[in-house]
Enzyme design. Structure first.
Site, PDB file in Angstrom:
ATOM      1  CB  CYS A 152      -0.938  -0.015   1.204  1.00 53.41           C
ATOM      2  SG  CYS A 152      -1.884   1.514   1.402  1.00 53.41           S
ATOM      3  CB  CYS A 155       0.044   1.827   4.146  1.00 52.11           C
ATOM      4  SG  CYS A 155      -1.671   1.288   3.949  1.00 52.11           S
TER       5      CYS A 155
END
Length: 263
Positions: A152, A155
């Site tokens: 991600c 993230c």
């Protein structure tokens, strides 16, 4: 005599005068007058046979004209001329320039290193310091649960902000990280309705969800919600906010190797 010597014309005239007087004496036969004439020849030279009969006037013509006193304007002109454009202002010292350059370089390196330290915080680092989910639910503290994945991008981008907030409230709030690629957390994914990551769930002391924040958002959202949990408030300022996120449909599901692993 010096004036006659310096002028050939004066000597010539003196010779004529002297010879004329001598001839006059000899003609008259008065030899005693001849010696008198010789003694007085020097005086006659200065008076009767001089080139310029008026020496004072000649001296006055050769005198230098008196120097006129300088006016204030002249002094100002001299002051201006003394500061000629050829005299450039003194350049800065080379040693000073080197010191300034060195200080600037050190400041730039310090800024770069401080930035790199923040960017150096990875998801792996955060997960290594995170509490296990079961422990967080049983220690009587409010909890922030982050659902994430190593792939991600959002993230990874928010990891430094999460680290800063965690360092500020780690003594009063639990921080848990659950990897959505781990099949161990399938039930939690359904329970909290995780469809996009990063997904932050804010739980009170009893484990009840008070709100959630999804995706890329300013750190202030996370900070204010965590501060509300730390104060024991019954709600959080940002109960449901969604930003740019990564879909959980891209999950790379894998089996759990260590049952105690929260990654």
């Amino acid at each position: 005599m010096s004036r006659v010597a310096s002028s050939p014309l004066g000597l010539h005239r003196f010779g004529l005068c002297y010879r004329n007087l001598q001839s006059l004496v000899l003609v008259r036969g008065n030899t005693s007058s001849l010696s008198f004439i010789r003694r007085k020849s020097r005086r006659l030279l200065g008076v009767a046979c001089q080139t310029n009969p008026n020496p004072i006037e000649e001296a006055s013509t050769t005198e230098k004209s008196p120097i006129e006193p300088s006016s204030p304007d002249d002094s100002s002109k001299q002051a201006v001329s003394s500061s000629s454009p050829d005299r450039l202002p003194q350049l800065p010292n080379k040693d000073l320039n080197k010191k300034i350059a060195a200080v600037s370089a050190i400041a730039a390196v310090g800024l770069f290193l401080s930035t790199r330290l923040d960017l150096g915080v990875s998801l792996k680092d955060l997960s290594a310091t995170a509490l296990p989910y079961e422990e967080a639910l049983s220690n009587g503290k409010p909890t922030v649960v982050e659902f994430y994945a190593d792939w991600c991008e959002v993230c990874r981008e928010l990891a430094p902000d999460i680290y800063k907030v965690e360092q500020q409230y780690k003594d009063s709030v639990n921080f848990v990280m659950l990897n959505v690629d781990n099949t161990k957390w399938e039930q939690e994914l359904d329970e909290f309705g995780v469809e996009g990551i990063p997904h932050f769930a804010f739980l009170d002391k009893e484990g009840n969800e008070e709100g959630n924040v999804v995706g890329r958002l300013p750190r202030q959202y996370l900070l204010e919600n965590v501060a509300a949990l730390a104060r024991g408030e019954s709600s959080v300022p940002h109960a449901r906010v969604v930003g740019q996120y990564s879909s959980t449909e891209a999950r790379r599901v894998h089996q759990v190797v260590d049952p105690r692993s929260h990654g």
